[in-house]
Write a protein that holds these residues in place. Structure first.
Motif, PDB file in Angstrom:
ATOM      1  N   GLU A  92     134.441  90.656  20.746  1.00 15.68           N
ATOM      2  CA  GLU A  92     135.429  91.546  20.138  1.00 15.68           C
ATOM      3  C   GLU A  92     136.840  91.134  20.566  1.00 15.68           C
ATOM      4  O   GLU A  92     137.756  91.098  19.747  1.00 15.68           O
ATOM      5  CB  GLU A  92     135.173  93.006  20.495  1.00 15.68           C
ATOM      6  CG  GLU A  92     136.154  93.944  19.826  1.00 15.68           C
ATOM      7  CD  GLU A  92     135.842  95.418  20.055  1.00 15.68           C
ATOM      8  OE1 GLU A  92     136.628  96.239  19.563  1.00 15.68           O
ATOM      9  OE2 GLU A  92     134.842  95.747  20.713  1.00 15.68           O
ATOM     10  N   ASP A 131     128.705  94.502  12.701  1.00 16.63           N
ATOM     11  CA  ASP A 131     129.463  95.047  13.829  1.00 16.63           C
ATOM     12  C   ASP A 131     130.795  94.319  13.980  1.00 16.63           C
ATOM     13  O   ASP A 131     131.840  94.938  14.184  1.00 16.63           O
ATOM     14  CB  ASP A 131     128.672  94.937  15.136  1.00 16.63           C
ATOM     15  CG  ASP A 131     127.525  95.919  15.204  1.00 16.63           C
ATOM     16  OD1 ASP A 131     127.559  96.937  14.467  1.00 16.63           O
ATOM     17  OD2 ASP A 131     126.606  95.685  16.002  1.00 16.63           O
ATOM     18  N   TRP A 135     134.972  95.593  13.709  1.00 15.74           N
ATOM     19  CA  TRP A 135     135.978  95.502  14.761  1.00 15.74           C
ATOM     20  C   TRP A 135     137.311  95.243  14.139  1.00 15.74           C
ATOM     21  O   TRP A 135     138.338  95.529  14.548  1.00 15.74           O
ATOM     22  CB  TRP A 135     135.655  94.400  15.755  1.00 15.74           C
ATOM     23  CG  TRP A 135     134.427  94.684  16.579  1.00 15.74           C
ATOM     24  CD1 TRP A 135     133.876  95.914  16.846  1.00 15.74           C
ATOM     25  CD2 TRP A 135     133.593  93.720  17.225  1.00 15.74           C
ATOM     26  NE1 TRP A 135     132.770  95.758  17.616  1.00 15.74           N
ATOM     27  CE2 TRP A 135     132.572  94.431  17.877  1.00 15.74           C
ATOM     28  CE3 TRP A 135     133.619  92.350  17.320  1.00 15.74           C
ATOM     29  CZ2 TRP A 135     131.575  93.802  18.607  1.00 15.74           C
ATOM     30  CZ3 TRP A 135     132.637  91.729  18.049  1.00 15.74           C
ATOM     31  CH2 TRP A 135     131.625  92.454  18.681  1.00 15.74           C
TER      32      TRP A 135
END
Length: 120
Positions: A74, A116, A120
């Protein structure tokens, strides 16, 4: 792979819905699209704007996502995103690229590794 798009006035454009339908183009369209498209590989660096081989006095390493541990991905994606949008020469890199395209083709697709990561 999952995708998310970037637009001038939108920082998020991702629809996290499972694929239920596949729409196929007219058979002539993929060739026309390929003829009008430009594909290239460029690097994202935090210390300079060199898109390929770094030619700066103090060469900068490109950011890398492949092989990065899950708990650091991330951070790397956010750093890449920041660099792509950085307004260091009047416009960020993505905005400059967007403005190079003819009006009906002003779309940029950013590919990431998962839903996912697209969120972000």
């Amino acid at each position: 792979m999952s995708g998310s798009s970037w637009a001038d006035k939108s920082s998020r454009y991702h629809v996290p819905v499972p694929i239920g339908t596949l729409i196929e183009p007219d058979p002539a369209e993929p060739e026309r699209i390929a003829d009008q498209s430009e594909f290239r590989f460029e690097f994202v660096r935090e210390a300079c704007a060199c898109p390929t081989r770094c030619t700066c006095d103090s060469p900068s390493e490109a950011l890398r996502l492949s092989g990065v541990p899950i708990d650091r991905r991330e951070d790397v994606l956010r750093r890449m995103d920041t660099e792509l949008g950085r307004n260091d020469r009047g416009q960020g890199r993505l905005l400059r690229e967007l403005h190079r395209l003819p009006e009906p083709r002003r779309h940029i697709l950013l590919l990431v590794g998962s839903y996912d990561e697209a969120a972000w």
